[in-house]
Design an enzyme around this catalytic site. Sequence first.
Site, PDB file in Angstrom:
ATOM      1  N   LYS A  72       0.846  -1.205   0.000  1.00  0.00           N
ATOM      2  CA  LYS A  72       0.000   0.000   0.000  1.00  0.00           C
ATOM      3  C   LYS A  72       0.883   1.259   0.000  1.00  0.00           C
ATOM      4  CE  LYS A  72      -3.705  -2.491   2.330  1.00  0.00           C
ATOM      5  NZ  LYS A  72      -4.461  -2.795   3.539  1.00  0.00           N
ATOM      6  N   GLN A 116      -5.162  -1.447   9.839  1.00  0.00           N
ATOM      7  CA  GLN A 116      -4.889  -2.744   9.224  1.00  0.00           C
ATOM      8  C   GLN A 116      -5.448  -3.863  10.100  1.00  0.00           C
ATOM      9  OE1 GLN A 116      -3.519  -3.017   6.175  1.00  0.00           O
ATOM     10  NE2 GLN A 116      -3.656  -5.242   6.187  1.00  0.00           N
ATOM     11  N   ASP A 141     -11.453   2.498   3.879  1.00  0.00           N
ATOM     12  CA  ASP A 141     -11.691   1.047   3.876  1.00  0.00           C
ATOM     13  C   ASP A 141     -13.184   0.748   3.744  1.00  0.00           C
ATOM     14  OD1 ASP A 141      -9.716  -0.881   3.947  1.00  0.00           O
ATOM     15  OD2 ASP A 141      -9.363  -0.676   6.102  1.00  0.00           O
TER      16      ASP A 141
HETATM   17  N1  GUN Z   1      -6.449  -6.890   6.051  1.00  0.00           N
HETATM   18  C1  GUN Z   1      -6.569  -7.620   4.911  1.00  0.00           C
HETATM   19  N2  GUN Z   1      -7.191  -6.890   3.957  1.00  0.00           N
HETATM   20  C2  GUN Z   1      -7.484  -5.693   4.509  1.00  0.00           C
HETATM   21  C3  GUN Z   1      -8.118  -4.514   4.019  1.00  0.00           C
HETATM   22  O1  GUN Z   1      -8.583  -4.424   2.871  1.00  0.00           O
HETATM   23  N3  GUN Z   1      -8.215  -3.492   4.902  1.00  0.00           N
HETATM   24  C4  GUN Z   1      -7.748  -3.571   6.185  1.00  0.00           C
HETATM   25  N4  GUN Z   1      -7.900  -2.505   6.979  1.00  0.00           N
HETATM   26  N5  GUN Z   1      -7.150  -4.642   6.660  1.00  0.00           N
HETATM   27  C5  GUN Z   1      -7.014  -5.701   5.828  1.00  0.00           C
END
Ligand code: GUN
Length: 320
Positions: A72, A116, A141
């Site tokens: 990311k 996350q 998100d």
């Molecule tokens: N963990 C795995 N995929 C994601 C996601 O798309 N967003 C977040 N915040 N955590 C994750």
Amino acid sequence: MLSMVRLGASGRQTGRRTVATVVSGNKTSKLVRERLKQEVQQMKQQVPGFRPGLVVLQVGDREDSNLYISMKLKAAAQIGISANHVRLPKTATEEEVLDNIESINQNPSVHGLIVQLPLDSVHPMDTEIVTNTVAPQKDVDGLTCINAGMLSRGNLGSCFIPCTPNGCMTLIRSTGVSVAGKHAVVIGRSKIVGAPMHDLLLWNHATVTSCHSKTQDLPEQVGRADILVVGAGKAEMVRGEWVKEGSVVIDCGINHIPDDTKDSGMRVVGDIHYQSANQRAAFITPVPGGVGPMTVAMLMENTVQSAWRFLQQQKLLSGR
Ligand code: GUN
């Protein structure tokens, strides 16, 4: 034998069989990231010195989360988004995590904030409370009740759509197959993938069936899917024989299974048995290189969208 040849609307014929067209998340995500880079340049021209800001808050030190976060941050840097990784130790309490989120909520240079998941803490932590503390207007998100509620009511233009379902939808659109009126089946009902995927397909006018761990006739349900999206978290659980001929098959799974032929001793597979499903589907996403890169690209898309909204609210834009 000629009778074994399946001639679908798409697909590639190899020997006697037609195999599905591969729906590449690597290619589509690259196009999205290039467009976003241009948008960020436009922003800078209109508002000198401005950059969209993203914060990724991590609790603990899970190896898989570290990898996802690094992807990311890399994508953000390439696009021109200013991304910050805020790390809290495993020993952080829920109160400390919430305090950090609230302070980031107040920071006007941050337009997107994600926590996350899963949270990697030694303390009991309520993920629902943590995700709902993120300000809805920075919730890139799409996991707060506000954004999830708007999506469930079909207010697609007002909410942030969770990144994995949004990426799946973009890949489905890339096939040219229209969603309206089709029978879509979603396997899994998680807050991050299955449930919002159901809503997104529904408001794109599909007839949607949601399947989950208690569904009793999964092969039959899968067999009715013109569009199949699987986010179950179980390696290769969907067998190719279940898949409807000529369907669009989207695999959100990322599973590690033993493989003696690899140096690492492991191999990444999805939730769908690819080698058999691609004999029946018209379009199929690979793992890796399918939904995964789209999830990252859609996070960037939501962050840039949030930054545009911020500039608009601040009346810093002329013609948008
Ligand atoms: N963990 C795995 N995929 C994601 C996601 O798309 N967003 C977040 N915040 N955590 C994750």
